[in-house]
Design an enzyme around this catalytic site. Structure first.
Site: not given
Length: 384
Positions: A75, A100, A118, A144, A180, A182-183, A186, A239, A241, A327
């Site tokens: 996309i 993710r 991305n 998230t 992070s 990633y966060h 978002k 969970v 993991r 962290v």
């Protein structure tokens, strides 16, 4: 309804597709198979073997019937995305098509850049495609709860909050602080959705979801219909993991003090909540934020639940704290609001204490497969 799922090959995307098909919705999916490639890159694989996209479509038609299309594509290519939307005219687009993993985004500069490019380019392409083709299409985007971090205030579902600045009242976007790259991708997604909602009146649902756990939903009636299940340090949620560590006879490994507290939701409840939000869209032109979680637990509480479930099944389990590679605050206040789904009539069906035992039982037949990848469970990616 006609639903376009971006990221249909993923843990949530595939499960949601099965749920919607079983409820007689028409589903079109897009995926570039990036998660398969990323997990292979770090030396891992799904706990359950995954069929190819073509085989997945055949198995759905064989076991569930219904309408499903699976397009392999990216996309971040706007022409490709726009063409799919234009040809199919969906009522809603569900956006899961993002990198993710927080640890994956923190591996090095290249992985950080990939995550930002991305995630943000894909979201922008979706927004502009909908604006140009049909602004009435509902965009349902997976965010998230980690966008908010661990603030010393109650986390609301309202996108804007009242604040006193220099003695004057003003409305500000609900404060966020990612843990992070990633966060942070978002967080910027949310700003993009809110901005283009105000600019063009697009209809948006921005879901702030907690970590998801679980191995299956009732629609997964055969192995060929299973969704992926990750357990490595990058893609395996805590969970999932811990359940694999219990099966392999490894210590359960909370990071640091283990007081990190989050809102969690089972796979079954996640897909049912998503179905509810799809079938009950916001008002046309509304930007709706939904906090999607069912239980709040600390990492230490989860470790104890998994340990007890494992022992009930005859497994020798122990808990061993390891240095925290991240962290983050390990002891903190945490009180998010959970109102909108309840108002829509959603009621959870699963709880973590019972579900972790079901998960371990479901994973035990795959112990030999899991053994081959046990070296990827311990954390190797360090934030500093």
């Amino acid at each position: 309804m006609k639903v376009l799922i971006l990221g249909i090959d993923g843990y949530l995307g595939w499960a949601l597709a099965l749920r919607l098909i079983s409820r007689n919705h028409e589903v079109i999916g897009i995926d570039n198979l990036a998660t398969r490639k990323a997990v292979e890159e770090i030396g891992s694989d799904s706990a359950f073997p995954l069929p190819s996209p073509e085989e997945r479509v055949k198995e759905v038609k064989k076991h569930l019937g219904g309408n499903l299309e699976f397009h392999v594509g990216d996309i971040t290519n706007k022409d490709f995305l726009s063409d799919i939307i234009k040809r199919n005219k969906p009522d809603v687009v569900v956006h899961f098509a993002e990198q993710r993993s927080a640890p994956y985004s923190m591996r090095d500069l290249d992985h950080a850049k990939y995550t930002l490019q991305n995630n943000l380019f894909g979201t922008l392409n979706l927004i502009y495609s909908v604006k140009e083709i049909d602004p009435a299409i509902h965009i349902l985007k997976m965010g998230t709860m980690g966008e908010f971090g661990t603030p010393n205030f109650d986390i609301p579902e309202s996108p804007f909050v009242n604040a006193i600045i220099n003695g004057k009242e003003d409305k500000i976007f609900t404060p966020r602080w990612g843990g992070s790259i990633y966060h942070f991708s978002k967080i910027f997604d949310s700003y993009l959705l809110a901005y283009y909602n105000q600019l063009y009146g697009l209809t948006m649902t921005d879901i702030m979801q907690g970590p998801v756990y679980g191995t299956k939903i009732p629609e997964m009636t055969s192995e060929s219909l299973r969704t992926r299940f990750d357990f490595d340090e990058s893609y395996g949620t805590v969970v999932n993991r811990f359940c694999v560590e219990a099966i392999l006879g490894l210590p359960l490994t909370p990071y640091g003090k283990g007081g990190q507290t989050r809102g969690f939701i089972s796979l079954e409840d996640s897909v049912e909540a998503l179905k509810t939000l799809i079938e009950h869209p916001p008002k046309q032109g509304e930007y709706r934020v939904v906090n999607q979680f069912m239980e709040v637990h600390s990492v230490n509480e989860i470790a104890e639940m998994v340990k007890n479930a494992g022992e009930q099944l005859g497994l020798q389990t122990s808990i061993q704290h390891v240095p925290n590679p991240r962290v983050e605050k390990e002891e903190h206040y945490y009180n998010p609001e959970k109102r909108i789904l309840e108002e829509l009539g959603f009621k959870p069906k699963r709880n973590m204490k019972d579900e972790v035992k079901v998960m371990i039982e479901d994973l035990l037949p795959y112990k030999e497969r899991l053994e081959r990848y046990k070296q990827v469970i311990m954390p190797k990616t360090k934030w500093r």
